[in-house]
Scaffold this motif. Structure first.
Motif, PDB file in Angstrom:
ATOM      1  N   ALA A  72       0.968  -1.243   0.067  1.00  0.00           N
ATOM      2  CA  ALA A  72      -0.158   0.011  -0.030  1.00  0.00           C
ATOM      3  C   ALA A  72       0.755   1.390   0.050  1.00  0.00           C
ATOM      4  CB  ALA A  72      -0.909  -0.143   1.276  1.00  0.00           C
ATOM      5  N   TRP A  73       1.964   1.189   0.964  1.00  0.00           N
ATOM      6  CA  TRP A  73       2.714   2.480   0.837  1.00  0.00           C
ATOM      7  C   TRP A  73       3.608   2.420  -0.414  1.00  0.00           C
ATOM      8  CZ3 TRP A  73       3.496   6.838   2.923  1.00  0.00           C
ATOM      9  CH2 TRP A  73       4.554   7.663   2.907  1.00  0.00           C
ATOM     10  N   LEU A  74       4.122   1.524  -1.067  1.00  0.00           N
ATOM     11  CA  LEU A  74       4.878   1.773  -2.245  1.00  0.00           C
ATOM     12  C   LEU A  74       4.047   2.226  -3.427  1.00  0.00           C
ATOM     13  CD1 LEU A  74       7.128  -1.589  -2.001  1.00  0.00           C
ATOM     14  CD2 LEU A  74       7.696   0.730  -1.597  1.00  0.00           C
ATOM     15  N   VAL A  75       2.594   1.745  -3.729  1.00  0.00           N
ATOM     16  CA  VAL A  75       1.979   2.368  -4.710  1.00  0.00           C
ATOM     17  C   VAL A  75       1.227   3.409  -4.387  1.00  0.00           C
ATOM     18  CG1 VAL A  75       1.411  -0.097  -5.485  1.00  0.00           C
ATOM     19  CG2 VAL A  75      -0.075   1.082  -4.018  1.00  0.00           C
ATOM     20  N   THR A  76       1.450   3.897  -3.126  1.00  0.00           N
ATOM     21  CA  THR A  76       0.938   5.497  -2.869  1.00  0.00           C
ATOM     22  C   THR A  76       1.999   6.511  -2.908  1.00  0.00           C
ATOM     23  OG1 THR A  76      -0.872   4.199  -1.381  1.00  0.00           O
ATOM     24  CG2 THR A  76      -0.422   6.754  -1.385  1.00  0.00           C
ATOM     25  N   ALA A  77       3.089   6.156  -2.281  1.00  0.00           N
ATOM     26  CA  ALA A  77       4.049   7.085  -2.143  1.00  0.00           C
ATOM     27  C   ALA A  77       5.250   7.384  -3.430  1.00  0.00           C
ATOM     28  CB  ALA A  77       4.829   6.812  -0.985  1.00  0.00           C
ATOM     29  N   PHE A  78       5.156   6.330  -4.296  1.00  0.00           N
ATOM     30  CA  PHE A  78       6.020   6.193  -5.413  1.00  0.00           C
ATOM     31  C   PHE A  78       5.382   5.956  -6.644  1.00  0.00           C
ATOM     32  CE2 PHE A  78       8.144   4.672  -1.571  1.00  0.00           C
ATOM     33  CZ  PHE A  78       9.261   5.652  -1.427  1.00  0.00           C
ATOM     34  N   PRO A 274      -4.298  14.597  -1.820  1.00  0.00           N
ATOM     35  CA  PRO A 274      -3.594  13.061  -1.941  1.00  0.00           C
ATOM     36  C   PRO A 274      -2.059  13.559  -1.768  1.00  0.00           C
ATOM     37  CG  PRO A 274      -4.577  13.714  -4.236  1.00  0.00           C
ATOM     38  CD  PRO A 274      -5.201  14.727  -3.100  1.00  0.00           C
ATOM     39  N   LEU A 275      -1.459  12.357  -1.544  1.00  0.00           N
ATOM     40  CA  LEU A 275       0.088  12.597  -1.338  1.00  0.00           C
ATOM     41  C   LEU A 275       0.578  12.609  -2.583  1.00  0.00           C
ATOM     42  CD1 LEU A 275       2.725  12.377  -0.007  1.00  0.00           C
ATOM     43  CD2 LEU A 275       2.368   9.927   0.042  1.00  0.00           C
ATOM     44  N   GLN A 276       1.594  13.440  -3.209  1.00  0.00           N
ATOM     45  CA  GLN A 276       2.149  13.458  -4.655  1.00  0.00           C
ATOM     46  C   GLN A 276       3.299  12.426  -4.567  1.00  0.00           C
ATOM     47  OE1 GLN A 276       0.972  15.204  -7.245  1.00  0.00           O
ATOM     48  NE2 GLN A 276      -0.716  15.652  -5.695  1.00  0.00           N
ATOM     49  N   PRO A 277       3.100  11.231  -5.261  1.00  0.00           N
ATOM     50  CA  PRO A 277       4.173  10.172  -5.147  1.00  0.00           C
ATOM     51  C   PRO A 277       5.537  10.791  -6.006  1.00  0.00           C
ATOM     52  CG  PRO A 277       2.342   9.830  -6.986  1.00  0.00           C
ATOM     53  CD  PRO A 277       2.048  10.960  -6.369  1.00  0.00           C
ATOM     54  N   GLN A 278       6.776  10.110  -5.484  1.00  0.00           N
ATOM     55  CA  GLN A 278       7.999  10.298  -5.753  1.00  0.00           C
ATOM     56  C   GLN A 278       7.968   9.619  -7.034  1.00  0.00           C
ATOM     57  OE1 GLN A 278      10.544   9.955  -2.502  1.00  0.00           O
ATOM     58  NE2 GLN A 278      10.738  11.946  -2.080  1.00  0.00           N
ATOM     59  N   GLN A 279       8.659  10.063  -8.025  1.00  0.00           N
ATOM     60  CA  GLN A 279       9.102   9.299  -9.270  1.00  0.00           C
ATOM     61  C   GLN A 279      10.236   8.630  -9.022  1.00  0.00           C
ATOM     62  OE1 GLN A 279       7.192   9.375 -12.144  1.00  0.00           O
ATOM     63  NE2 GLN A 279       8.675   7.835 -12.791  1.00  0.00           N
ATOM     64  N   LEU A 280      10.288   7.382  -9.381  1.00  0.00           N
ATOM     65  CA  LEU A 280      11.471   6.413  -9.238  1.00  0.00           C
ATOM     66  C   LEU A 280      11.692   6.138 -10.627  1.00  0.00           C
ATOM     67  CD1 LEU A 280      10.230   4.111  -6.479  1.00  0.00           C
ATOM     68  CD2 LEU A 280      11.860   6.215  -6.353  1.00  0.00           C
ATOM     69  N   ARG A 281      13.169   5.838 -10.833  1.00  0.00           N
ATOM     70  CA  ARG A 281      13.830   5.658 -12.031  1.00  0.00           C
ATOM     71  C   ARG A 281      14.902   4.477 -11.889  1.00  0.00           C
ATOM     72  NH1 ARG A 281      12.329  11.061 -12.673  1.00  0.00           N
ATOM     73  NH2 ARG A 281      11.269  11.373 -14.484  1.00  0.00           N
ATOM     74  N   GLY A 282      15.050   3.935 -12.963  1.00  0.00           N
ATOM     75  CA  GLY A 282      16.555   3.014 -12.929  1.00  0.00           C
ATOM     76  C   GLY A 282      16.168   1.757 -12.007  1.00  0.00           C
ATOM     77  N   GLY A 283      17.132   1.458 -11.428  1.00  0.00           N
ATOM     78  CA  GLY A 283      17.083   0.241 -10.637  1.00  0.00           C
ATOM     79  C   GLY A 283      16.187   0.489  -9.368  1.00  0.00           C
ATOM     80  N   ARG A 284      15.822   1.377  -8.983  1.00  0.00           N
ATOM     81  CA  ARG A 284      15.031   1.598  -7.552  1.00  0.00           C
ATOM     82  C   ARG A 284      13.441   1.321  -8.324  1.00  0.00           C
ATOM     83  NH1 ARG A 284      16.497   6.934  -4.134  1.00  0.00           N
ATOM     84  NH2 ARG A 284      18.604   6.127  -3.343  1.00  0.00           N
ATOM     85  N   ALA A 285      13.119   1.784  -9.463  1.00  0.00           N
ATOM     86  CA  ALA A 285      12.103   1.555 -10.039  1.00  0.00           C
ATOM     87  C   ALA A 285      11.631  -0.033 -10.460  1.00  0.00           C
ATOM     88  CB  ALA A 285      11.809   2.338 -11.136  1.00  0.00           C
ATOM     89  N   VAL A 286      12.765  -0.696 -10.805  1.00  0.00           N
ATOM     90  CA  VAL A 286      12.710  -1.929 -11.006  1.00  0.00           C
ATOM     91  C   VAL A 286      12.522  -2.826  -9.849  1.00  0.00           C
ATOM     92  CG1 VAL A 286      14.007  -3.874 -12.077  1.00  0.00           C
ATOM     93  CG2 VAL A 286      13.899  -2.001 -13.248  1.00  0.00           C
ATOM     94  N   LEU A 287      13.416  -2.400  -8.772  1.00  0.00           N
ATOM     95  CA  LEU A 287      13.138  -3.073  -7.668  1.00  0.00           C
ATOM     96  C   LEU A 287      11.832  -3.063  -7.021  1.00  0.00           C
ATOM     97  CD1 LEU A 287      14.394  -4.811  -5.178  1.00  0.00           C
ATOM     98  CD2 LEU A 287      15.197  -2.460  -4.372  1.00  0.00           C
ATOM     99  N   VAL A 288      11.451  -1.826  -7.009  1.00  0.00           N
ATOM    100  CA  VAL A 288       9.818  -1.532  -6.376  1.00  0.00           C
ATOM    101  C   VAL A 288       8.902  -2.294  -7.222  1.00  0.00           C
ATOM    102  CG1 VAL A 288       8.297   0.010  -6.000  1.00  0.00           C
ATOM    103  CG2 VAL A 288      10.368   0.617  -5.318  1.00  0.00           C
ATOM    104  N   LEU A 289       8.855  -2.463  -8.396  1.00  0.00           N
ATOM    105  CA  LEU A 289       8.185  -3.169  -9.347  1.00  0.00           C
ATOM    106  C   LEU A 289       8.198  -4.691  -9.042  1.00  0.00           C
ATOM    107  CD1 LEU A 289       5.954  -3.185 -11.830  1.00  0.00           C
ATOM    108  CD2 LEU A 289       8.212  -3.432 -13.156  1.00  0.00           C
ATOM    109  N   LEU A 290       9.016  -5.352  -9.035  1.00  0.00           N
ATOM    110  CA  LEU A 290       9.294  -6.529  -8.535  1.00  0.00           C
ATOM    111  C   LEU A 290       8.937  -6.703  -7.158  1.00  0.00           C
ATOM    112  CD1 LEU A 290      12.893  -7.261  -9.774  1.00  0.00           C
ATOM    113  CD2 LEU A 290      10.931  -7.941 -10.933  1.00  0.00           C
ATOM    114  N   LEU A 291       9.031  -5.989  -6.120  1.00  0.00           N
ATOM    115  CA  LEU A 291       8.578  -6.046  -4.718  1.00  0.00           C
ATOM    116  C   LEU A 291       7.003  -6.084  -4.716  1.00  0.00           C
ATOM    117  CD1 LEU A 291      10.934  -4.128  -2.532  1.00  0.00           C
ATOM    118  CD2 LEU A 291      10.730  -6.364  -2.873  1.00  0.00           C
ATOM    119  N   VAL A 292       6.323  -5.272  -5.589  1.00  0.00           N
ATOM    120  CA  VAL A 292       4.963  -5.012  -5.563  1.00  0.00           C
ATOM    121  C   VAL A 292       4.261  -6.227  -6.366  1.00  0.00           C
ATOM    122  CG1 VAL A 292       2.944  -3.361  -6.230  1.00  0.00           C
ATOM    123  CG2 VAL A 292       5.106  -2.548  -5.054  1.00  0.00           C
ATOM    124  N   SER A 293       4.982  -6.708  -7.510  1.00  0.00           N
ATOM    125  CA  SER A 293       4.434  -7.758  -8.229  1.00  0.00           C
ATOM    126  C   SER A 293       4.358  -9.227  -7.675  1.00  0.00           C
ATOM    127  CB  SER A 293       5.219  -7.783  -9.618  1.00  0.00           C
ATOM    128  OG  SER A 293       5.256  -6.649 -10.270  1.00  0.00           O
TER     129      SER A 293
END
Length: 550
Positions: A72-78, A274-293
């Motif tokens: 919930a935090w990852l898809v809301t804050a990032f 609503p909270l404005q999510p922070q944009q992630l790029r590169g390796g961080r974005a891939v890592l969060v995508l894998l964690l949430v998936s």
């Protein structure tokens, strides 16, 4: 007209009294057990069952808390690729009942199944004797499986709070130099504690109600002990005594949920930013995508893909079994009957509470509403055992009356579809009452006052004013009750008539026989039906996000 003569309030009190019947029946049935029976249970059954149940609840509670809150935090804050899709895909495991997930994974992870076969091929092994993964049929496997299926309860409540709480606090923490982890740990997590407590409590109540997954995975819980004591041994008093112990566990869970929400207050705003999510790029974005998936993959994609594959293979070879069609018709029939009954009784309870807001007796209407919604907190097996003795006694009286008036002695309720429909109605009445009360809360009381000033009576006011406005809420509540009824297994196993199969019991029987391909079609039908309320929830969440983004 005072509340004492209000037929709506009297009806709500009657519904609440009906909800208390299984609880009182449970105590009555347990009192018939001898002291020696209690001694036997405490020596041989309850220690293992209580220990397994406690460890299962602790493990599942911790896992759903981590998975639900974290996702919930990852898809809301990032903001990251696939975020919008995953924000609703994280709800998909709600469509997979726990016993179906266990059914699927037992075959997927079988030594001769696809996963271990693929690993042996990659490693160059030819036989399961050379390489095999650890068996998932133990307490740890049950914890992991239930956690990845039930985490959406925490995700739903926690993400709703993350979306509605004031964004200023979180952005102030960011501006003061706090890292994303510090913002989450020091600000967001304390604010979300009540929502987490509600979600964890719901997940643990579902864990207590589970019977299929625990039995398939070889974990002797209180629910499994109740079922085996009654069905296998025919010991109603012993089953009732175990069920009483289980009710104590339920009461403790509800108390812990209230404790987690005590002294928690929020300042309300008309339109929270609503909270404005922070944009992630590169390796961080891939890592969060894998964690949430990962929760979506393990909680929905793997079991659903397995069921689809096995169902297609089964249908190509043998088609649809006639017995399965009968089970499907039985499931739809009892689900429709229970949905109709639950909606009628739920409307009665909710409307009585609405009328009491402007009259004396509001406390009685509120108490009736709270008692009427207890069924969702009572596991299906416990509810079923509680209904057996009082309704069995009622059946005996009715049978004697039939003989007195020249009829034949017969059981009218026991072993009938009517008893099953009654159990479903009581079990899911909370869904109906909650949905209708939420719909009524959106209708201003000024409409009631205007109708009353024009001389409209409560029945006419409900029919002409409120029912047309309640159609969306009624439809959503009816859909939820219908799908929950289709998935219910524990109460069905105890109360179903002889030779009466539903999709859930058909699947349970096939899994017990080890014929997984036979049960895949039934499991897939249940999962497809469960997708309907998930789609509703996803649409509601998307609409809310759009509204608050304006």
């Amino acid at each position: 007209m005072t509340w004492r003569w209000n037929p709506w309030l009297l009806g709500a009190v009657a519904v609440a009294a009906l909800m208390l019947v299984p609880v009182l029946g449970l105590a009555w049935a347990a009192s018939d057990g001898s002291a020696g029976l209690w001694a036997h249970l405490w020596a041989n059954v309850l220690p293992t069952a209580l220990l397994n149940t406690g460890l299962l609840l602790l493990g599942v509670g911790a896992l759903v808390c981590v998975l639900g809150t974290g996702s919930a935090w990852l898809v809301t804050a990032f903001a990251f690729p696939g975020r919008r899709l995953l924000s609703w895909a994280l709800l998909l495991p709600l469509a997979v009942p726990t016993y179906i997930a266990a059914f699927a994974y037992l075959d997927v992870l079988h030594p001769l199944g696809p996963v271990q076969g693929l690993i042996r091929d990659l490693l160059g092994y030819d036989s399961p004797r050379q390489f095999r993964l650890p068996d998932i049929r133990h307490l740890g496997g049950c914890i992991v499986l239930l956690g990845f299926v039930l985490y959406p309860y925490v995700y739903l409540t926690t993400r709703a709070l993350f979306m509605t709480q004031a964004a200023g606090l979180l952005e102030a923490a960011r501006s003061l130099g706090a890292t994303p982890l510090q913002v989450f740990w020091r600000v967001a997590l304390p604010l979300a504690r009540p929502a987490i407590a509600v979600g964890v409590a719901l997940a643990l109540l579902e864990t207590l109600n589970d019977i299929g997954a625990s039995e398939f995975l070889g974990v002797q819980t209180l629910t499994v002990s109740i079922y085996t004591t009654w069905v296998s041994r025919g010991d109603l008093a012993g089953a009732a005594q175990i069920a009483l112990a289980m009710l104590v566990v339920v009461a403790l869970l509800l108390a812990l949920e209230r404790l987690g929400r005590r002294r928690q207050r929020y300042a309300s705003v008309l339109r929270p930013r609503p909270l404005q999510p922070q944009q992630l790029r590169g390796g961080r974005a891939v890592l969060v995508l894998l964690l949430v998936s990962l929760p979506v993959l393990l909680g929905f994609v793997v079991p659903a893909a397995y069921l689809l594959w096995e169902s297609i293979a089964r249908l190509q070879v043998a088609g649809i079994s006639p017995q399965l069609l009968v089970a499907l018709w039985n499931t739809v029939r009892v689900a429709l009957l229970a949905t109709f009954a639950a909606m009628v009784l739920g409307l009665l309870v909710a409307w009585a509470l609405r009328l009491a807001q402007a009259r004396r007796g509001q406390w009685l209407a509120a108490a009736s509403s709270r008692i009427a919604t207890l069924g969702y907190a009572i596991p299906g097996t416990v509810l079923a055992i509680g209904l057996l003795l009082p309704l069995g006694g009622l059946d005996s009286m009715a049978s004697r009356l039939l003989v007195v008036f020249g009829g034949q002695s017969q059981m009218l309720l026991m072993g009938s579809v009517s008893l099953l429909v009654l159990a479903y109605t009581l079990r899911f009445l909370a869904v109906s009452v909650g949905g209708i009360e939420s719909g009524l809360a959106r209708i201003p009381l000024s409409l009631d006052q205007a109708a009353a000033n024009l001389g409209e009576r409560p029945a006419g006011m409900l029919r002409r004013v409120h029912l047309p406005l309640l159609r969306p809420a009624l439809a959503a509540a009816a859909l939820l009750v219908f799908v929950d009824t289709m998935k219910e297994l524990s109460a069905t196993l105890v109360l179903r008539p002889m030779n009466f199969e539903t999709l859930a019991t058909w699947l349970y029987a096939e899994a017990a026989r080890g014929t997984y391909e036979e049960g895949a079609v039934a499991a897939l039908l249940i999962v497809v039906s469960g997708l309907l309320p998930v789609i509703l929830l996803a649409r509601a969440g998307a609409a809310y996000g759009v509204e608050n983004a304006r």
